[in-house]
Write a protein that holds these residues in place. Structure first.
Motif, short mmCIF file in Angstrom:
data_model
loop_
_atom_site.label_atom_id
_atom_site.label_comp_id
_atom_site.label_asym_id
_atom_site.label_seq_id
_atom_site.Cartn_x
_atom_site.Cartn_y
_atom_site.Cartn_z
N GLN A 64 0.83 -1.20 0.00
CA GLN A 64 0.00 0.00 0.00
C GLN A 64 0.87 1.26 0.00
O GLN A 64 0.65 2.19 -0.78
CB GLN A 64 -0.92 0.00 1.22
N VAL A 65 1.86 1.28 0.88
CA VAL A 65 2.76 2.44 0.97
C VAL A 65 3.54 2.61 -0.32
O VAL A 65 3.69 3.73 -0.84
CB VAL A 65 3.70 2.29 2.18
N ALA A 66 4.04 1.49 -0.86
CA ALA A 66 4.81 1.57 -2.11
C ALA A 66 3.97 2.15 -3.23
O ALA A 66 4.44 2.99 -4.00
CB ALA A 66 5.33 0.18 -2.48
N GLY A 67 2.73 1.70 -3.34
CA GLY A 67 1.86 2.21 -4.40
C GLY A 67 1.55 3.68 -4.24
O GLY A 67 1.57 4.44 -5.22
N GLU A 68 1.25 4.10 -3.02
CA GLU A 68 0.92 5.50 -2.78
C GLU A 68 2.12 6.41 -3.04
O GLU A 68 2.00 7.45 -3.69
CB GLU A 68 0.42 5.68 -1.34
N GLN A 69 3.29 6.01 -2.53
CA GLN A 69 4.49 6.83 -2.73
C GLN A 69 4.90 6.87 -4.19
O GLN A 69 5.31 7.91 -4.71
CB GLN A 69 5.64 6.30 -1.87
N ALA A 70 4.78 5.74 -4.87
CA ALA A 70 5.14 5.70 -6.28
C ALA A 70 4.27 6.65 -7.09
O ALA A 70 4.75 7.35 -7.99
CB ALA A 70 5.02 4.27 -6.81
N ALA A 71 2.97 6.68 -6.79
CA ALA A 71 2.06 7.56 -7.50
C ALA A 71 2.43 9.03 -7.30
O ALA A 71 2.40 9.84 -8.23
CB ALA A 71 0.62 7.31 -7.05
N GLN A 72 2.83 9.37 -6.07
CA GLN A 72 3.21 10.75 -5.77
C GLN A 72 4.50 11.15 -6.48
O GLN A 72 4.68 12.32 -6.85
CB GLN A 72 3.37 10.92 -4.26
N LEU A 73 5.39 10.17 -6.68
CA LEU A 73 6.70 10.46 -7.26
C LEU A 73 6.76 10.22 -8.76
O LEU A 73 7.83 10.39 -9.37
CB LEU A 73 7.77 9.60 -6.57
N GLY A 74 5.65 9.82 -9.35
CA GLY A 74 5.64 9.58 -10.78
C GLY A 74 6.33 8.29 -11.19
O GLY A 74 6.76 8.15 -12.34
N LEU A 75 6.42 7.34 -10.26
CA LEU A 75 7.01 6.04 -10.57
C LEU A 75 5.92 5.05 -10.96
O LEU A 75 4.74 5.30 -10.74
CB LEU A 75 7.78 5.51 -9.35
N SER A 93 15.61 1.57 -10.04
CA SER A 93 14.64 1.55 -11.13
C SER A 93 13.48 2.47 -10.82
O SER A 93 13.20 2.77 -9.66
CB SER A 93 14.12 0.12 -11.34
N LYS A 94 12.79 2.88 -11.90
CA LYS A 94 11.56 3.66 -11.75
C LYS A 94 10.31 2.80 -11.92
O LYS A 94 9.19 3.30 -11.89
CB LYS A 94 11.54 4.80 -12.78
N ASP A 108 13.29 5.28 -2.28
CA ASP A 108 13.95 6.50 -1.81
C ASP A 108 13.10 7.69 -2.25
O ASP A 108 13.11 8.08 -3.42
CB ASP A 108 15.37 6.57 -2.41
N GLU A 109 12.35 8.26 -1.31
CA GLU A 109 11.46 9.38 -1.66
C GLU A 109 12.24 10.61 -2.08
O GLU A 109 11.82 11.34 -2.98
CB GLU A 109 10.58 9.72 -0.45
N GLU A 110 13.37 10.83 -1.45
CA GLU A 110 14.16 12.03 -1.77
C GLU A 110 14.67 11.99 -3.20
O GLU A 110 14.62 12.99 -3.92
CB GLU A 110 15.33 12.13 -0.78
N ARG A 111 15.13 10.82 -3.64
CA ARG A 111 15.66 10.69 -5.00
C ARG A 111 14.60 10.23 -5.99
O ARG A 111 14.82 10.24 -7.20
CB ARG A 111 16.83 9.70 -5.00
N GLY A 112 13.45 9.76 -5.48
CA GLY A 112 12.40 9.30 -6.37
C GLY A 112 12.77 8.07 -7.15
O GLY A 112 12.67 8.05 -8.39
#
Length: 661
Positions: A194-205, A547-548, A527-531
Motif C-alpha cells: 500500500q505504501v509503495a503504491g501511494e508513494q510511487a504515484a506521488q513520485l511519478g514512478l 529503477s523507476k 527512496d522518496e528524496e531521490r524518487g
C-alpha cells in the motif's frame, strides 16, 4: 405445481462450471429416482448465473488472453467434469485445430486454450439443464453480485450490470439457494504494498501490485527500462515471457545465425535468445534467490514410477487412531508425525533411482542392490519419532557405502543458495545460470533423474496431505505453522514450477543479459528524496539496483479478511460470513484464510455461528478447511481426494435439489 425454486450461481469460472455440470448430472439421476412421482409435488427450477465474463473460463481463464500464459499442469491432468476432461476435449478437436494437434498428453497448453475447454463444459451443462423438464429457466446475467442478505428463508442478491461502463444502480433478485463460487477476487494490498503504491504515484514512478497476469498492462513498461520484480514463482515466468517473446524476441538453437528468421528452437537442450530490442531490463529476486524448479518431463502430474511406502493413508490413520499425547482425539501434528514419513519416502525414492541409474557410485550392480536393501531396512525399522536419530543412521549408511553419491539434504533444497555469499554480481549470475541449466537437464531426464523423482515423491505426499487436511486430520496449529508456513513453501518451490521449456528460456535470457537476479533475502526500498526504487541482497556484494518501475510478480492474496471484493466484504460487514476462527499455539483464535463453513457440502456460517442452509461455498474461499484450493481436479481422480472440487460440486448440487423438494 409448486412455486419455482431459484438457484443463484455467483461466479461461473471453473468451480461454478463444475457445479452446473454436477447439477445437470444430479437432476438426471433424480429424474430416474422420482419416476412415477406426481410432478405437481416437485418444484420447478429457475437457475440464474451471475458471471461478468463468459461462463466456463470466467475471469482467469478467459479465451482472449495472451497465448504466452501457460497452464501449470500437463494436458492429461485437469478436468472440470468427471465425464469430460480437458484431454478428451484436446483429442476431439486435434483434427480441426493445428494448435491443439501440436499438444501431447504431457504438454502444458496455453491457459486460453483451457478456457475454451471450460467454455464447452459450461455450454454442455447449460444445454442439459435447459433440456430438463424440471428446469423452467436458465439465465446468464453478465453482472457482478455486490451484496447478499437473508430475508426469511430467501436471499436477496443485489447485482450490477458488468456490460456497461457507466455507473448504475443495483438491481435485485431473490434466490432460494446461492452457490458462492467467485474464484480469484481482488485483495487489499498489505501495508508494505500500500505504501509503495501511494508513494510511487506521488513520485511519478510505476508500481504494479499483485495481479492476475492478463490484467496487467504489459505494454506500459517501457523498452530498455530497468524493471525490479519481486517474486520468482509462476507469475514471474508469465511476466518475463510477455516482456520478451511477447515483444517479438525469439529462442533458437545456440549455433543458429542471428539473421536466420527460419531458425527453429530445439525441442530439448540449451537455447539462445535473439532480442527484438523492445525488451526492458529485468532484475528479479525472491527470498529463495532462485526460481521455482521445472517439472519433470513426464506425461503425468505425479511421475508414474513414484510410489509411497511410508507416508500412506493407512499409516497416518493408524497413528491418529492410536492417539497422540497432547493432541485432540484423532488429530495429528504434521511436523511430528507426518513429515518424518514424507522425508523417508523422499530419501528412499532418491537413492533407489540413483542406484538404478548410477550403480558405479555403489561399487557396481551388486553393491547398488545391497545398498538399497539395507536402506529399506534402516528406513522401515525406525519409529516415527526420533527423526534426527534415523536420519543420522541413514546418512551414515550413505557415507560409508556410497561416498560418491552425496547426501540429499531435503530441507536445503528449498534454499539452493542458502548461507552462501557471492563476492560479485558476475559470480551470482553465473551460479543461477548453472542452477537453471542443471535443473533443465534434470527435468529432461524425466523418470531417470533421482532428484526429480524424489521431488515427485514429495509431490505425491502433498496430494495425500491435501486430502487429510480436508478431512480434518490435522489440528489448526499444525495446519497453519507446519503445513502452510513450512511444508508449502518447500514443496511449492520444488514441485509447482513451470514446464522445462520456461527454465531453458530463462537461462537463455540470463545469458543474453535481459534478465538478472538480485540475490536471496532481498530488500526493496523506495527512496522518496531521490524518487527511485532500489533492491539489494545481503548475499551478493554489489551496489543496489535502481529503477523507476517495480512489479509484484504474485497473485492477489487469497484471504477473505483482506478481500477487496464488494460482495465478500459486505457478507463479513453484515455478519453473514466470517473467516474461520483458527486456534493458535497460544490458545487464542485468529482469522483463517477462508470462510467459516460446515463440513461438506460447505454451507456458510455467520459470525454468530448461524448456518445459512441455502448458501454453499466452493473453491478458493474454502482455504481454511482445504489446502491448495486453486489446483484443478484430476481427471479420473477420487472425488474425496485429487478430484475434491468435483466432490464438493456434487455435494452442493445434491443438497440443493434435496432442499428444493
Amino acid at each position: 405445481m409448486r412455486k419455482p425454486f431459484r438457484i443463484a450461481v455467483v461466479g461461473a469460472g471453473p468451480r461454478g462450471t463444475s457445479f452446473l455440470d454436477r447439477l445437470a448430472n444430479a437432476l438426471a439421476a433424480d429424474t430416474v429416482s422420482d419416476a412415477g412421482t406426481d410432478t405437481t409435488e416437485i418444484a420447478p427450477l429457475e437457475i440464474v448465473i451471475f458471471e461478468p465474463f463468459e461462463p466456463g473460463p470466467g475471469h482467469v481463464w478467459r479465451t482472449d488472453q495472451s497465448r504466452n500464459f501457460l497452464m501449470n499442469t500437463p494436458a492429461v491432468y485437469p478436468t472440470a467434469s468427471p465425464d469430460y476432461s480437458f484431454d478428451q476435449w484436446r483429442q476431439e478437436h486435434a483434427a480441426e485445430r493445428p494448435d491443439i494437434a501440436a499438444l501431447g498428453r504431457g504438454s502444458y497448453p496455453p491457459r486460453a486454450l483451457y478456457g475454451e475447454y471450460l467454455s464447452e463444459v459450461a455450454h454442455r451443462a447449460c444445454e442439459k439443464l435447459r433440456a430438463h423438464p424440471r428446469v423452467q429457466s436458465l439465465t446468464h446475467r453478465r453482472a457482478e453480485v455486490t451484496s447478499m442478505r437473508a430475508s426469511g428463508e430467501l436471499y436477496v442478491l443485489e447485482y450490477r450490470d458488468a456490460s456497461s461502463a457507466e455507473p448504475q444502480p443495483n438491481n435485485a433478485t431473490l434466490a432460494d439457494a446461492v452457490v458462492l463460487s467467485v474464484g480469484h477476487v481482488p485483495a487489499k494490498l498489505n501495508p508494505r504494498q500500500q505504501v509503495a503504491g501511494e508513494q510511487a504515484a506521488q513520485l511519478g514512478l510505476m508500481y504494479i501490485p499483485p495481479n492476475v497476469p492478463p490484467d496487467v498492462d504489459w505494454d506500459a513498461i517501457p523498452a530498455g527500462e530497468t524493471v525490479l520484480v519481486r517474486g520468482l514463482g509462476l507469475n514471474f515466468f508469465d511476466a518475463v515471457t510477455e516482456l520478451t517473446t511477447g515483444r517479438g524476441g525469439r529462442f533458437v538453437a545456440p549455433n543458429a545465425a542471428v539473421e536466420d528468421d527460419d531458425a527453429a528452437r530445439p525441442e530439448r537442450g540449451p537455447l539462445r535468445y535473439v532480442p527484438s530490442g523492445l525488451e526492458p531490463r529485468v532484475w528479479a529476486a525472491s527470498r529463495r534467490g532462485a526460481p521455482y524448479r521445472a517439472k519433470a518431463a513426464v506425461d503425468a502430474f505425479v511421475p508414474p514410477s513414484v510410489s509411497l511406502r511410508f507416508v500412506t493413508e493407512e499409516s497416518i490413520r493408524a497413528i491418529a487412531d492410536a492417539g497422540v499425547p497432547g493432541e485432540p482425539a484423532g488429530k495429528l501434528s504434521f511436523g511430528a508425525h507426518v513429515w518424518p514419513l514424507v522425508h523417508r519416502d523422499v530419501l528412499r525414492t532418491y537413492y533407489r533411482v540413483l542406484a538404478e541409474q548410477r550403480p558405479e557410485l555403489f561399487g557396481g550392480s551388486e553393491g547398488a542392490a545391497s545398498f538399497v536393501v539395507r536402506l529399506e531396512e534402516l528406513l522401515g525399522a525406525q519409529r516415527v519419532h526420533g527423526q534426527k536419530v534415523w536420519l543420522t543412521s541413514v546418512r551414515r549408511h550413505v557415507e560409508q557405502c556410497a561416498p560418491g553419491a552425496g547426501w540429499l539434504d531435503v530441507p536445503r533444497l528449498g534454499h539452493p543458495f542458502g548461507e552462501w555469499g557471492f563476492e560479485s554480481d558476475d559470480e551470482y549470475q553465473a551460479a543461477v545460470i548453472a542452477y537453471l541449466d542443471e535443473d533443465a537437464e534434470s527435468a529432461e531426464r524425466g523418470e531417470a533423474d533421482p532428484l526429480k523423482m524424489a521431488i515427485g515423491a514429495m509431490h505425491a505426499a502433498r496430494m495425500l496431505v491435501k486430502k487429510l487436511v480436508a478431512e480434518g486430520v490435522f489440528d489448526d496449529v499444525t495446519y497453519q505453522d507446519d503445513i502452510l508456513r513450512s511444508f508449502e513453501p518447500l514443496v511449492e518451490g520444488l514441485a509447482s514450477g513451470p514446464p522445462v521449456q520456461r527454465i531453458r528460456e530463462l537461462a537463455a535470457l540470463a545469458r543474453a543479459g535481459v534478465v538478472h537476479f538480485i540475490g536471496p533475502e532481498p530488500t526493496f526500498t523506495l527512496d522518496e528524496e531521490r524518487g527511485i526504487f532500489s533492491a539489494e541482497s545481503p548475499w551478493v556484494d554489489v551496489a543496489p539496483v535502481e529503477s523507476k518501475v517495480m512489479l509484484e510478480a504474485m497473485m492477489p492474496a487469497n484471504r477473505v479478511a483482506k478481500t477487496d471484493s464488494t460482495l465478500l466484504r459486505q457478507l463479513q460487514d453484515d455478519d453473514l460470513a466470517q473467516p474461520r476462527p483458527m486456534l493458535t499455539e497460544d490458545g487464542e483464535f485468529a482469522p483463517g484464510a477462508g470462510f467459516h463453513v460446515t463440513e461438506r457440502p460447505h454451507r456458510l456460517i455467520g459470525r454468530y455461528g448461524d448456518v445459512h442452509e441455502g448458501v454453499f461455498v466452493l473453491g478458493l474461499q474454502l482455504a481454511s478447511v482445504q489446502w491448495g484450493t486453486a489446483i484443478a481436479a484430476e481427471a479420473g481422480g477420487d472425488p474425496d481426494g485429487n478430484a475434491r472440487t468435483l466432490g464438493d460440486a456434487s455435494a452442493a448440487a445434491e443438497a440443493i435439489l434435496e432442499q428444493a423438494k
